[in-house]
Design a protein around this motif. Structure first.
Motif, PDB file in Angstrom:
ATOM      1  N   GLN A 161     -32.689  62.026  74.360  1.00 22.24           N
ATOM      2  CA  GLN A 161     -31.904  62.567  75.480  1.00 22.24           C
ATOM      3  C   GLN A 161     -30.403  62.308  75.354  1.00 22.24           C
ATOM      4  OE1 GLN A 161     -34.462  60.502  78.339  1.00 22.24           O
ATOM      5  NE2 GLN A 161     -35.127  62.485  79.069  1.00 22.24           N
ATOM      6  N   VAL A 162     -29.852  62.676  74.218  1.00 22.65           N
ATOM      7  CA  VAL A 162     -28.416  62.517  73.992  1.00 22.65           C
ATOM      8  C   VAL A 162     -27.731  63.886  73.937  1.00 22.65           C
ATOM      9  CG1 VAL A 162     -26.660  61.640  72.423  1.00 22.65           C
ATOM     10  CG2 VAL A 162     -28.793  60.366  72.742  1.00 22.65           C
ATOM     11  N   THR A 164     -26.834  67.725  74.506  1.00 14.32           N
ATOM     12  CA  THR A 164     -26.974  68.634  75.645  1.00 14.32           C
ATOM     13  C   THR A 164     -26.041  69.819  75.452  1.00 14.32           C
ATOM     14  OG1 THR A 164     -26.978  68.726  78.059  1.00 14.32           O
ATOM     15  CG2 THR A 164     -25.195  67.501  77.056  1.00 14.32           C
ATOM     16  N   PHE A 165     -26.354  70.916  76.122  1.00 12.89           N
ATOM     17  CA  PHE A 165     -25.418  72.040  76.154  1.00 12.89           C
ATOM     18  C   PHE A 165     -24.384  71.768  77.226  1.00 12.89           C
ATOM     19  CE2 PHE A 165     -29.064  74.664  74.571  1.00 12.89           C
ATOM     20  CZ  PHE A 165     -28.462  75.030  73.382  1.00 12.89           C
ATOM     21  N   ALA A 166     -23.119  72.006  76.895  1.00 10.80           N
ATOM     22  CA  ALA A 166     -22.082  71.939  77.910  1.00 10.80           C
ATOM     23  C   ALA A 166     -21.437  73.318  78.017  1.00 10.80           C
ATOM     24  CB  ALA A 166     -21.027  70.903  77.535  1.00 10.80           C
ATOM     25  N   HIS A 167     -20.847  73.595  79.162  1.00 13.44           N
ATOM     26  CA  HIS A 167     -20.186  74.871  79.441  1.00 13.44           C
ATOM     27  C   HIS A 167     -21.189  76.016  79.349  1.00 13.44           C
ATOM     28  CE1 HIS A 167     -16.668  72.377  79.279  1.00 13.44           C
ATOM     29  NE2 HIS A 167     -16.991  71.997  78.056  1.00 13.44           N
ATOM     30  N   ARG A 168     -20.716  77.246  79.330  1.00 17.76           N
ATOM     31  CA  ARG A 168     -21.670  78.350  79.278  1.00 17.76           C
ATOM     32  C   ARG A 168     -21.059  79.576  78.609  1.00 17.76           C
ATOM     33  NH1 ARG A 168     -22.017  80.818  85.379  1.00 17.76           N
ATOM     34  NH2 ARG A 168     -19.798  80.689  85.809  1.00 17.76           N
ATOM     35  N   ASP A 177     -23.939  63.280  75.046  1.00 13.12           N
ATOM     36  CA  ASP A 177     -23.720  62.734  76.394  1.00 13.12           C
ATOM     37  C   ASP A 177     -22.693  63.563  77.164  1.00 13.12           C
ATOM     38  OD1 ASP A 177     -25.541  60.733  75.854  1.00 13.12           O
ATOM     39  OD2 ASP A 177     -24.027  59.302  75.211  1.00 13.12           O
ATOM     40  N   THR A 178     -21.571  62.937  77.547  1.00 13.14           N
ATOM     41  CA  THR A 178     -20.558  63.651  78.316  1.00 13.14           C
ATOM     42  C   THR A 178     -19.425  64.110  77.404  1.00 13.14           C
ATOM     43  OG1 THR A 178     -19.571  61.515  78.780  1.00 13.14           O
ATOM     44  CG2 THR A 178     -21.038  62.389  80.439  1.00 13.14           C
ATOM     45  N   ALA A 179     -19.827  64.743  76.273  1.00 12.70           N
ATOM     46  CA  ALA A 179     -18.863  65.256  75.289  1.00 12.70           C
ATOM     47  C   ALA A 179     -18.023  64.141  74.685  1.00 12.70           C
ATOM     48  CB  ALA A 179     -17.984  66.343  75.907  1.00 12.70           C
ATOM     49  N   ALA A 183     -20.313  58.778  67.546  1.00 10.29           N
ATOM     50  CA  ALA A 183     -20.379  57.335  67.298  1.00 10.29           C
ATOM     51  C   ALA A 183     -20.201  56.516  68.563  1.00 10.29           C
ATOM     52  CB  ALA A 183     -19.335  56.922  66.272  1.00 10.29           C
ATOM     53  N   GLU A 184     -19.633  57.113  69.593  1.00 10.04           N
ATOM     54  CA  GLU A 184     -19.450  56.377  70.838  1.00 10.04           C
ATOM     55  C   GLU A 184     -20.499  56.751  71.877  1.00 10.04           C
ATOM     56  OE1 GLU A 184     -15.349  56.932  72.085  1.00 10.04           O
ATOM     57  OE2 GLU A 184     -14.774  56.669  69.985  1.00 10.04           O
ATOM     58  N   SER A 185     -21.409  57.611  71.485  1.00  8.61           N
ATOM     59  CA  SER A 185     -22.422  58.078  72.429  1.00  8.61           C
ATOM     60  C   SER A 185     -23.635  57.161  72.368  1.00  8.61           C
ATOM     61  CB  SER A 185     -22.847  59.500  72.062  1.00  8.61           C
ATOM     62  OG  SER A 185     -23.658  59.466  70.903  1.00  8.61           O
ATOM     63  N   THR A 186     -24.672  57.526  73.128  1.00  9.76           N
ATOM     64  CA  THR A 186     -25.896  56.734  73.112  1.00  9.76           C
ATOM     65  C   THR A 186     -26.829  57.155  71.980  1.00  9.76           C
ATOM     66  OG1 THR A 186     -26.897  58.253  74.676  1.00  9.76           O
ATOM     67  CG2 THR A 186     -25.853  56.293  75.607  1.00  9.76           C
ATOM     68  N   CYS A 187     -26.320  57.981  71.054  1.00 10.08           N
ATOM     69  CA  CYS A 187     -27.145  58.475  69.949  1.00 10.08           C
ATOM     70  C   CYS A 187     -27.606  57.315  69.061  1.00 10.08           C
ATOM     71  CB  CYS A 187     -26.360  59.474  69.113  1.00 10.08           C
ATOM     72  SG  CYS A 187     -27.217  59.960  67.614  1.00 10.08           S
TER      73      CYS A 187
ATOM     74  N   PHE C  54     -23.780  66.161  82.885  1.00  8.50           N
ATOM     75  CA  PHE C  54     -22.591  66.817  82.337  1.00  8.50           C
ATOM     76  C   PHE C  54     -22.888  68.274  82.000  1.00  8.50           C
ATOM     77  CE2 PHE C  54     -19.738  67.853  78.774  1.00  8.50           C
ATOM     78  CZ  PHE C  54     -18.511  67.565  79.365  1.00  8.50           C
ATOM     79  N   THR C  58     -20.909  71.296  83.883  1.00 11.16           N
ATOM     80  CA  THR C  58     -19.976  72.170  83.165  1.00 11.16           C
ATOM     81  C   THR C  58     -20.451  73.617  83.144  1.00 11.16           C
ATOM     82  OG1 THR C  58     -21.011  71.601  81.057  1.00 11.16           O
ATOM     83  CG2 THR C  58     -19.025  70.360  81.668  1.00 11.16           C
TER      84      THR C  58
END
Lengths: 350, 544, 149
Positions: A161-162, A164-168, A177-179, A183-187, C54, C58
């Protein structure tokens, strides 16, 4: 149950999609967003077919087969729709096959080739930056076709669960995560997204430039880490005697294609220049390299001497839970048959 | 495992105890996490708030080393509310009355007092176990690495038999084996009491069978276990020690004791792939082929025998162990007849009924699960089908709780429990030598609860000195609520700060497994340190 | 975490992912925009990955991720407004405020956005300033309206 596909009567089972039926009957339908482990997504629209009585073209990956259906997979309309779709996908990204890591294993390249696309327009818009924050995985949004396989892999297959689609719409983008940079994500770097990406939008970093798909020898083997025993294919550069890439074997128990960070990426220790390469004997407190004959003669002599003087039970041995069954078997037979003791154990207890 | 990995995905209830699955067996955790998405309930029983808790319906934070009391308390409550499977108990088990009596003393209140689990939680877990069947019990070393490891396992077997969950699809008692071939090494008879396939060395018919096959006289005296071997060196009854690919300096408890023994050993032979901490003590060192160079088989945690193939040429002059041992045998005066890995396997197969039907041809593509006695046998997905046990009926065992060997006191006030991290493997011989892994996690950290950290004046990134009665290490602190108050945690992946300098060499009397999961330590702050930095903070393992 | 956010969570105890959009809307009403801290807090409250929050946020135009200006100026770029010179209105506002579509002035006074169609085509070209509609605007008129806020 039966239906008609390209003029042929073909039988099928309850629950199969038109794509399943075509595949089972040797009929080629191109796909991009569909994958056996993530199922139909109906995103790419490359698998469209004509179904008599249904309006418009249908995505064969998501339409359930029904008795009596009349399906055509190769009409001019179908072909031109598929070609236009793939051309649009090519047009909206930056697909440079010569320099691309995925050349030879790229599903987009293969589909374009099979559809007879010989040239396509390119646009010269500014390229989006790649995410190279991770040492193991590179994300290149310019090669992303927004098929969603990585997002499904991350959320539904390995359930980390890391991604995700953002925007559209046209701006839709796959992010961690939140873009944040990977390396700084929860991956946790399992690399399931790498394996399921049909292009080179997500690739292994260490494998870049290490060899083309067709140059590397494929060897099926078992992962050397934990007790799950994942089945994997090693892509081997025979000339350089090194592993270039590792892939989980799709559809094979026990892992059904999935791997973890160690299995997928911690594969280069065999080629380390720190490996032991010659037998060593300790002489005057220092280890010195010796020939196999010297090491074997010396060891056999010492072991025989101890056995003769103190009896077989003065010998003890630990086999290795990392090594093969064959080596473990040899180790216990050596203790029992050659020396004459049952003092053989291994780290099952640790 | 009594059952198969893929069954976990279709489980209705997962009862996970002492298994940090997402880190130690990541791929199995995928199956378990998918099960929860399909509606399975998951109860994670662990002192630490491990990552798996994110997908759990309930996290039961038991005190380390109190598993028997917890399980007995659950069983008492299950019996009290009539949740046991009476028909299964009557038809497939023996000793229920003894069990019932033995758990009777574990009232909700007493269980709660020993384990630190609230009474209401015990009641609810018992209710869930009674209502949702079958449950699949998944455990790892959090159960076995105690002086009561065998008791813990037998308590889990009691629980599952009580609920009628053994011998059914998606049920069972499922230990996840830690190493790629720990199952295989056991199966091959690298144990002091059995030949391959668990044929007992003190069974005269078995001894006779192997003497005929090997044409040599054999001993029927049970041999030494690893801790007994080290003690044998101490009392000079053991003179020669042959270690194949084990970095015992880092993996055995109480590393100080291990090193002293290796120093004193009259003749130490080590075969390995790297010059690790243990190799440095050896009189003779043999360079081994490694995984990607070997031809052979591994057996996984679900008893599946799978092929390992040589993808690379061996480094330098390195050789397979079977070849080295065969050469040594010839020089000592007995030719084992191993001319290839396959010849070795074939000999094993001819002498091991459970592997009898597993040929290399049959497992060329997909592995087979033993028992598989004949070449037309399909292999065995789960054991004890329909409640038929190896011994006829399943036997309940009356088990009493025993506290760990060493608990915190005034001098060593914190409890240390140890384990594995996702990023590394054991002593790190393989992962430290693979590019990129050390950048993901490059130094060992001591996980400390926020409450303890505050008392000690320690913040994440500070250097701390951790001391036990056996040794000390200096490493940086990671203040995290993964640890409950009073409990610290670290691993043994890094030679610079190896948790096994601290762990206690107290063993389970039957399995001889050490209590890696409980010992007492003291922590002192040794210096201020830099914060770990955004990419180096292990955010990946500490998600809310 | 802000008090407002705590109050929103208190109004949605034991909420599941079904309540994500109402909670996002309430949070934006309370705080003016959705900060990354707010997104993480909502994810923790709903026990879902922050990426999921997020991704949903978005997807919708209604959510913003930076603090908005005190005055919100929206210009229509629908067909009717376009043919009646809406583009010139937009250009003039952008150059006057020194921001592009979706941006906020550094003094946090104005946020400027465009919208595909406001549905008030009879009044084209249209701008909306703090929820008030102004029709048949010219570039010059638009600037006067904005400056008078």
């Amino acid at each position: 149950m039966k239906l008609t596909m390209d003029g042929r009567q073909v039988s099928f089972n309850e629950g199969q999609t038109l794509l399943d039926v075509a595949t089972a009957n040797g009929i080629y339908i191109p796909t991009l967003c569909w994958h056996p482990r993530t199922g139909p997504a109906s995103r790419c629209r490359v698998c469209v077919v004509e179904v008599e009585g249904m309006r418009g073209l249908q995505t064969s990956c998501s339409v359930a087969a029904r008795a009596g259906m009349v399906v055509r997979t190769d009409t001019a309309d179908v072909k031109s729709a598929r070609r236009m779709t793939v051309q649009n996908i090519l047009f909206s990204g930056h697909h440079n096959c010569i320099a691309c890591e995925a050349t030879g294993r790229c599903e987009l390249q293969d589909v374009a080739y099979r559809l007879g696309i010989r040239e396509y327009p390119t646009i010269d818009e500014p390229k989006e930056p790649m995410d190279t924050s991770s040492d193991l995985i590179v994300m290149n949004p310019n090669k992303c076709i927004v098929c969603g396989r990585c997002v499904a892999a991350c959320n539904d297959v390995v359930v980390n669960q890391v991604l995700t689609f953002a925007h559209r719409g046209y701006k839709t983008k796959v992010v961690c995560d939140t873009a944040v940079p990977m390396a700084e994500s929860t991956c946790v770097q399992c690399g399931e997204c790498v394996q399921l990406c049909p292009t080179a939008a997500i690739t292994e970093r260490k494998s870049m430039g290490m060899g083309r798909e067709w140059e590397l020898q494929k060897v099926n083997t078992t992962c050397p880490y934990c007790g799950v025993g994942c089945q994997m294919t090693l892509y081997v550069d025979k000339a350089k005697n090194r592993i270039a890439r590792v892939k989980g074997r799709e559809g094979i128990a026990p892992n059904e294609g999935s791997l973890c960070v160690k299995g997928r990426f911690a594969y280069d220790f065999p080629s380390s220049d720190k490996r032991l390469t010659k037998p060593l004997i300790k002489k005057n407190g220092e280890h010195v390299e010796v020939s196999w004959d010297e090491a074997l003669d010396y060891t056999a002599g010492r072991l025989r001497g101890i056995k003769d003087k103190h009896g077989p039970d003065a010998y003890v041995a630990i086999a290795c839970a990392r090594s093969t069954n064959e080596n473990a078997y040899a180790m216990q037979k050596f203790a029992r048959a050659v020396i004459g003791t049952n003092s053989i154990d291994h780290c099952a207890r640790t | 495992m009594t059952n198969s990995i893929k069954e976990l995905e279709n489980a209705r209830l997962l009862f996970v105890i002492g298994s940090n699955t997402t880190e130690a067996h990541p791929v199995i955790s995928y199956f378990m996490k998918r099960a929860t998405r399909k509606g399975a309930k998951m109860i994670v029983n662990d002192p630490r708030r491990i990552d798996l808790c994110r997908w759990a319906d309930r996290h039961v934070r038991i005190k380390p080393g109190t598993d028997v009391a917890y399980l007995n308390g659950l069983m008492r409550e299950i019996i009290a509310i009539g949740g046991q499977d009476q028909e299964y108990i009557a038809n497939h088990t023996e000793g229920f009355e003894e069990l019932r009596k033995s758990v009777d003393g574990y009232t909700l209140e007493r269980t709660s007092e020993i384990t630190g689990v609230p009474v209401e939680t015990i009641r609810e877990v018992a209710r869930t176990l009674s209502e949702i069947k079958p449950a699949s019990v998944v455990y790892t070393l959090g159960i076995t690495e105690h002086i009561c490891g065998v008791d813990n396992v037998r308590s889990l077997a009691n629980l599952q038999m009580l609920l009628g969950n053994v011998g059914v699809y998606a049920g069972g008692v499922n230990p996840l084996r830690g190493q790629n071939n720990v199952q295989g090494a056991c199966d091959m008879g690298a144990l002091p009491n059995v030949y391959s396939g668990y044929q007992r060395v003190n069974d005269l018919a078995i001894k006779d069978k192997f003497e005929k096959a090997w044409k040599v006289g054999l001993s029927d005296k049970i041999g030494l276990t690893i801790p007994q071997m080290f003690n044998g060196i101490k009392d000079h009854s053991v003179k020669a020690f042959y270690i194949m690919g084990e970095n015992v300096v880092m993996t055995e408890p109480n590393a100080g004791h291990t090193k002293k023994c290796l120093e004193e050993c009259e003749f130490l032979v080590v075969s390995d792939i790297f010059y690790n901490e243990t190799v440095s003590y050896a009189h003779v060192v043999f360079p081994d082929l490694c995984w990607a160079e070997e031809d052979g088989t591994f057996t996984n945690t679900e008893r599946r025998v799978q092929r390992v193939r040589p993808a690379l040429k061996g480094a330098g002059e390195s050789k397979s162990n079977w070849w080295v041992l065969n050469e040594l045998g010839k020089r000592i005066g007995y030719d084992m007849g191993f001319t290839s890995s396959r010849v070795t396997y074939e000999e094993m197969r001819s002498l091991t009924p459970s592997y009898g039907g597993i040929t290399w041809e049959r497992i060329a593509d997909v592995g087979l699960q033993w028992p598989c006695p004949t070449t037309d046998h399909p292999g065995t997905e789960f054991l004890h089908v329909g409640g038929k046990f190896t011994r006829g009926k399943g036997l309940f065992a009356a088990i009493e709780y025993r506290p760990p060997a060493e608990l915190p006191d005034a001098e060593y006030p914190l409890l240390l429990t140890t384990g594995r991290r996702l990023w590394h493997y054991h002593s790190g011989t393989q992962t430290h030598n693979s590019e990129g892994m050390d950048n993901l996690f490059g130094e060992e950290l001591m996980e400390i609860s926020p409450a303890d950290a505050q008392r000690l004046g320690v913040k994440t990134g500070d250097w701390v000195r951790a001391k036990s009665r056996r040794g000390e290490i200096v490493l940086r602190a990671w203040v995290t609520d993964r640890s409950p108050e009073g409990v610290c945690w670290t691993s043994f992946h890094f030679a610079k700060a190896c948790g096994n300098e601290l762990t206690i060499d107290a063993f389970d009397p039957i399995s001889q497994t050490a209590e890696y999961k409980v010992c007492a330590i003291r922590i002192e702050k040794s210096a201020d340190g830099e914060p770990l930095g955004s990419t180096r903070v292990p955010v990946r393992q500490a998600r809310p | 975490m802000s008090n407002a956010l705590n109050e929103i969570f208190a109004n949605h105890p034991n909420a599941t992912v079904d309540k994500l959009i109402p909670i996002l809307q309430a949070a934006q009403r309370a705080e003016g925009y959705l900060s990354m801290e707010t997104i993480h807090a909502i994810a923790a409250h709903l026990r879902i990955p922050s990426g999921k929050v997020f991704g949903v946020a978005t997807f919708y135009n209604q959510f913003r991720f930076e603090p908005a200006g005190r005055c919100r100026v929206t210009a229509c770029r629908g067909t009717a407004c376009h043919v009646r010179g809406g583009r010139n209105v937009i250009n003039s506002i952008e150059s006057h405020l020194g921001v592009r579509d979706g941006e906020t002035t550094p003094d946090l006074k104005y946020t400027f956005e465009t919208i595909a169609c406001l549905g008030a085509c009879a009044l084209a070209p249209v701008i909306v300033v703090d929820s008030k509609y102004y029709g048949k605007v010219t570039p010059k008129k638009a600037l006067t309206i904005i400056e008078n806020q």
